[in-house]
Design a protein around this motif. Sequence first.
Motif, PDB file in Angstrom:
ATOM      1  N   LEU A  48       2.788  10.456  -7.162  1.00  0.00           N
ATOM      2  CA  LEU A  48       3.549  10.905  -8.334  1.00  0.00           C
ATOM      3  C   LEU A  48       2.619  11.340  -9.468  1.00  0.00           C
ATOM      4  CD1 LEU A  48       6.335   8.190  -8.300  1.00  0.00           C
ATOM      5  CD2 LEU A  48       6.706  10.653  -8.064  1.00  0.00           C
ATOM      6  N   LYS A  49       1.486  10.675  -9.572  1.00  0.00           N
ATOM      7  CA  LYS A  49       0.526  11.004 -10.624  1.00  0.00           C
ATOM      8  C   LYS A  49      -0.293  12.241 -10.292  1.00  0.00           C
ATOM      9  CE  LYS A  49      -3.402   9.078 -13.169  1.00  0.00           C
ATOM     10  NZ  LYS A  49      -4.294   7.900 -13.317  1.00  0.00           N
ATOM     11  N   GLU A  50      -0.798  12.315  -9.065  1.00  0.00           N
ATOM     12  CA  GLU A  50      -1.721  13.389  -8.684  1.00  0.00           C
ATOM     13  C   GLU A  50      -1.010  14.622  -8.144  1.00  0.00           C
ATOM     14  OE1 GLU A  50      -4.854  13.220  -9.388  1.00  0.00           O
ATOM     15  OE2 GLU A  50      -4.694  11.132 -10.091  1.00  0.00           O
ATOM     16  N   ARG A  51       0.227  14.465  -7.664  1.00  0.00           N
ATOM     17  CA  ARG A  51       1.036  15.559  -7.111  1.00  0.00           C
ATOM     18  C   ARG A  51       0.449  16.142  -5.831  1.00  0.00           C
ATOM     19  NH1 ARG A  51       5.471  14.741 -10.128  1.00  0.00           N
ATOM     20  NH2 ARG A  51       6.243  16.825  -9.552  1.00  0.00           N
ATOM     21  N   LYS A  52      -0.410  15.402  -5.161  1.00  0.00           N
ATOM     22  CA  LYS A  52      -0.933  15.815  -3.866  1.00  0.00           C
ATOM     23  C   LYS A  52      -1.430  14.592  -3.107  1.00  0.00           C
ATOM     24  CE  LYS A  52      -5.308  17.224  -6.026  1.00  0.00           C
ATOM     25  NZ  LYS A  52      -6.264  18.342  -6.182  1.00  0.00           N
ATOM     26  N   CYS A  53      -1.555  14.740  -1.775  1.00  0.00           N
ATOM     27  CA  CYS A  53      -1.990  13.625  -0.939  1.00  0.00           C
ATOM     28  C   CYS A  53      -2.698  14.155   0.297  1.00  0.00           C
ATOM     29  CB  CYS A  53      -0.810  12.735  -0.562  1.00  0.00           C
ATOM     30  SG  CYS A  53       0.492  13.593   0.349  1.00  0.00           S
ATOM     31  N   ASN A  54      -3.431  13.260   0.957  1.00  0.00           N
ATOM     32  CA  ASN A  54      -4.235  13.634   2.112  1.00  0.00           C
ATOM     33  C   ASN A  54      -3.790  12.844   3.332  1.00  0.00           C
ATOM     34  OD1 ASN A  54      -6.397  14.738   3.609  1.00  0.00           O
ATOM     35  ND2 ASN A  54      -7.666  12.954   3.159  1.00  0.00           N
ATOM     36  N   CYS A  88     -10.890  10.521   5.091  1.00  0.00           N
ATOM     37  CA  CYS A  88     -10.314  10.225   3.785  1.00  0.00           C
ATOM     38  C   CYS A  88     -11.007  11.006   2.682  1.00  0.00           C
ATOM     39  CB  CYS A  88     -10.425   8.725   3.481  1.00  0.00           C
ATOM     40  SG  CYS A  88      -9.253   7.707   4.393  1.00  0.00           S
ATOM     41  N   ASP A  89     -10.230  11.378   1.668  1.00  0.00           N
ATOM     42  CA  ASP A  89     -10.778  12.000   0.466  1.00  0.00           C
ATOM     43  C   ASP A  89     -11.281  10.878  -0.432  1.00  0.00           C
ATOM     44  OD1 ASP A  89     -11.294  13.191  -1.941  1.00  0.00           O
ATOM     45  OD2 ASP A  89      -9.446  14.355  -2.011  1.00  0.00           O
ATOM     46  N   SER A  90     -12.594  10.735  -0.493  1.00  0.00           N
ATOM     47  CA  SER A  90     -13.182   9.638  -1.268  1.00  0.00           C
ATOM     48  C   SER A  90     -13.798  10.102  -2.580  1.00  0.00           C
ATOM     49  CB  SER A  90     -14.261   8.927  -0.430  1.00  0.00           C
ATOM     50  OG  SER A  90     -15.268   9.842  -0.039  1.00  0.00           O
ATOM     51  N   ASN A  91     -13.639  11.384  -2.885  1.00  0.00           N
ATOM     52  CA  ASN A  91     -14.286  11.922  -4.086  1.00  0.00           C
ATOM     53  C   ASN A  91     -13.385  11.955  -5.308  1.00  0.00           C
ATOM     54  OD1 ASN A  91     -16.695  12.480  -2.660  1.00  0.00           O
ATOM     55  ND2 ASN A  91     -15.786  14.366  -1.843  1.00  0.00           N
ATOM     56  N   GLY A  92     -12.121  11.726  -5.115  1.00  0.00           N
ATOM     57  CA  GLY A  92     -11.205  11.807  -6.248  1.00  0.00           C
ATOM     58  C   GLY A  92     -10.135  10.752  -6.176  1.00  0.00           C
ATOM     59  N   ASN A  93      -8.994  11.040  -6.813  1.00  0.00           N
ATOM     60  CA  ASN A  93      -7.903  10.071  -6.873  1.00  0.00           C
ATOM     61  C   ASN A  93      -6.759  10.403  -5.921  1.00  0.00           C
ATOM     62  OD1 ASN A  93      -9.147   8.559  -8.999  1.00  0.00           O
ATOM     63  ND2 ASN A  93      -8.503  10.157 -10.450  1.00  0.00           N
ATOM     64  N   LEU A 127       0.825  -1.200   0.000  1.00  0.00           N
ATOM     65  CA  LEU A 127       0.000   0.000   0.000  1.00  0.00           C
ATOM     66  C   LEU A 127       0.866   1.259   0.000  1.00  0.00           C
ATOM     67  CD1 LEU A 127      -2.900  -0.858   2.506  1.00  0.00           C
ATOM     68  CD2 LEU A 127      -2.975  -0.782  -0.009  1.00  0.00           C
ATOM     69  N   ALA A 128       2.025   1.189   0.661  1.00  0.00           N
ATOM     70  CA  ALA A 128       2.946   2.325   0.635  1.00  0.00           C
ATOM     71  C   ALA A 128       3.449   2.575  -0.788  1.00  0.00           C
ATOM     72  CB  ALA A 128       4.112   2.072   1.586  1.00  0.00           C
ATOM     73  N   LYS A 129       3.718   1.503  -1.507  1.00  0.00           N
ATOM     74  CA  LYS A 129       4.146   1.625  -2.903  1.00  0.00           C
ATOM     75  C   LYS A 129       3.038   2.225  -3.758  1.00  0.00           C
ATOM     76  CE  LYS A 129       5.949  -1.166  -6.728  1.00  0.00           C
ATOM     77  NZ  LYS A 129       6.350  -2.542  -7.154  1.00  0.00           N
ATOM     78  N   ASP A 130       1.790   1.762  -3.539  1.00  0.00           N
ATOM     79  CA  ASP A 130       0.655   2.301  -4.278  1.00  0.00           C
ATOM     80  C   ASP A 130       0.444   3.778  -3.963  1.00  0.00           C
ATOM     81  OD1 ASP A 130       0.244  -0.202  -5.345  1.00  0.00           O
ATOM     82  OD2 ASP A 130      -1.383  -0.738  -3.971  1.00  0.00           O
ATOM     83  N   PHE A 131       0.619   4.134  -2.697  1.00  0.00           N
ATOM     84  CA  PHE A 131       0.471   5.532  -2.285  1.00  0.00           C
ATOM     85  C   PHE A 131       1.460   6.422  -3.046  1.00  0.00           C
ATOM     86  CE2 PHE A 131       1.810   9.138   0.235  1.00  0.00           C
ATOM     87  CZ  PHE A 131       0.631   9.688   0.697  1.00  0.00           C
ATOM     88  N   SER A 132       2.712   5.980  -3.097  1.00  0.00           N
ATOM     89  CA  SER A 132       3.745   6.775  -3.774  1.00  0.00           C
ATOM     90  C   SER A 132       3.461   6.898  -5.265  1.00  0.00           C
ATOM     91  CB  SER A 132       5.120   6.146  -3.545  1.00  0.00           C
ATOM     92  OG  SER A 132       5.472   6.176  -2.179  1.00  0.00           O
ATOM     93  N   ALA A 133       3.001   5.817  -5.873  1.00  0.00           N
ATOM     94  CA  ALA A 133       2.678   5.855  -7.303  1.00  0.00           C
ATOM     95  C   ALA A 133       1.555   6.844  -7.579  1.00  0.00           C
ATOM     96  CB  ALA A 133       2.290   4.459  -7.783  1.00  0.00           C
ATOM     97  N   CYS A 134       0.542   6.845  -6.718  1.00  0.00           N
ATOM     98  CA  CYS A 134      -0.580   7.763  -6.882  1.00  0.00           C
ATOM     99  C   CYS A 134      -0.154   9.203  -6.618  1.00  0.00           C
ATOM    100  CB  CYS A 134      -1.715   7.348  -5.948  1.00  0.00           C
ATOM    101  SG  CYS A 134      -3.279   8.165  -6.281  1.00  0.00           S
TER     102      CYS A 134
END
Length: 356
Positions: free
Chosen positions: A160-166, A193-198, A151-158
């Motif tokens: 990198l794509k979205e350029r923001k995190c919650n 959690c932000d459930s409305n977007g990516n 999940l940490a790997k998935d978080f980092s990949a996301c």
Amino acid sequence: MIAIISFTDKGKSLAESIALKLSAQGLECLVNSAKRGDQENYIKTDEWAAKNFKKGNILLFVGACGIAVRAIAPFVKDKASDPAVVVMDEEAKFAISLLSGHLGGANDFARKLSGLTGAAAVVTTATDVNSLISIDSFAKDNSLEISDMLLAKDFSACLLKERKCNFVIPEEIADCIKIKGRLPQEVSLSNSCDSNGNVPNVVISPFKNTQGKNVLTLVPKCLVLGVGCRKGKPADELKEFILGELDKISVGMNAVASLCSIDLKQEEPALLSFCNDFSLPSKFFSAQGLAAVEGAFSSSPFVRDVTGVDNVCERSVFAYGAKKMILNKTKSDGMTLAVGCMEIPLSFNSRTVDHE
């Protein structure tokens, strides 16, 4: 421990110079040479790599990357357990973070070597290259346990794509969080959690994940157990009681920092057994020390007659330094438990904007 190996006379000179500078900073170093014929501190490369990899030392190769890759190849397992490996050429032109850049600290060590020698630090991890927060490094720097490395790997990949995190801070512990420094631009804080977007979410909480199986959790070791028990209480009964009550509030032992009680119980076998089972530190307070703790606590005349203070478990939690109670006194057949939460400091790196 920082283990350094070199392969030439020039490399050996550089290795010894680096060791002196690191030692001056209070870091323990061991320098070896793999050059044949070198009588001082000689060791075979594969033997050196095996020994230091197993010990979890930081490995610094002063030589070619190929030598380092071949030497560590049999021992590489995963990013959660591999130690830091850095390669530096004998001219001190480059300090290359080769393995375990975040959790092992190879990126930071390469940067440290850059500061000591003028070498260019070569860091290739994606979040660093893109000037984004590394969740691995953030967890390590703040002593947070990563719930799931995938999940940490998935978080980092996301990220990198979205350029923001919650970053999600549950309301139950929000007043225990202490932000040090400033937040990175890509980081926002919320209670859900932000459930409305990516936007990727990461929950910082001592509680077991209730946000969904795909949500990463970082677990701070911030909870204190205040425990009381009748003399001679069987260890298995106390263990079952404590774990059962923790399960009711969705807490695992990975979030527990210490057990505390009154000094009359510091030799109580059941308490000592519990601490031993979980390698848990303990702290015991005098009746006078507990009585001096300010606050409104559950009071027991029986406990006062036996110990000299009206409450052990709740007072112990605050005597230890807890900021708030998350489980008030609960009792069962001569056993009591209270759980408190200490302050949770969170520090971010230097790529930041002011945090209001």
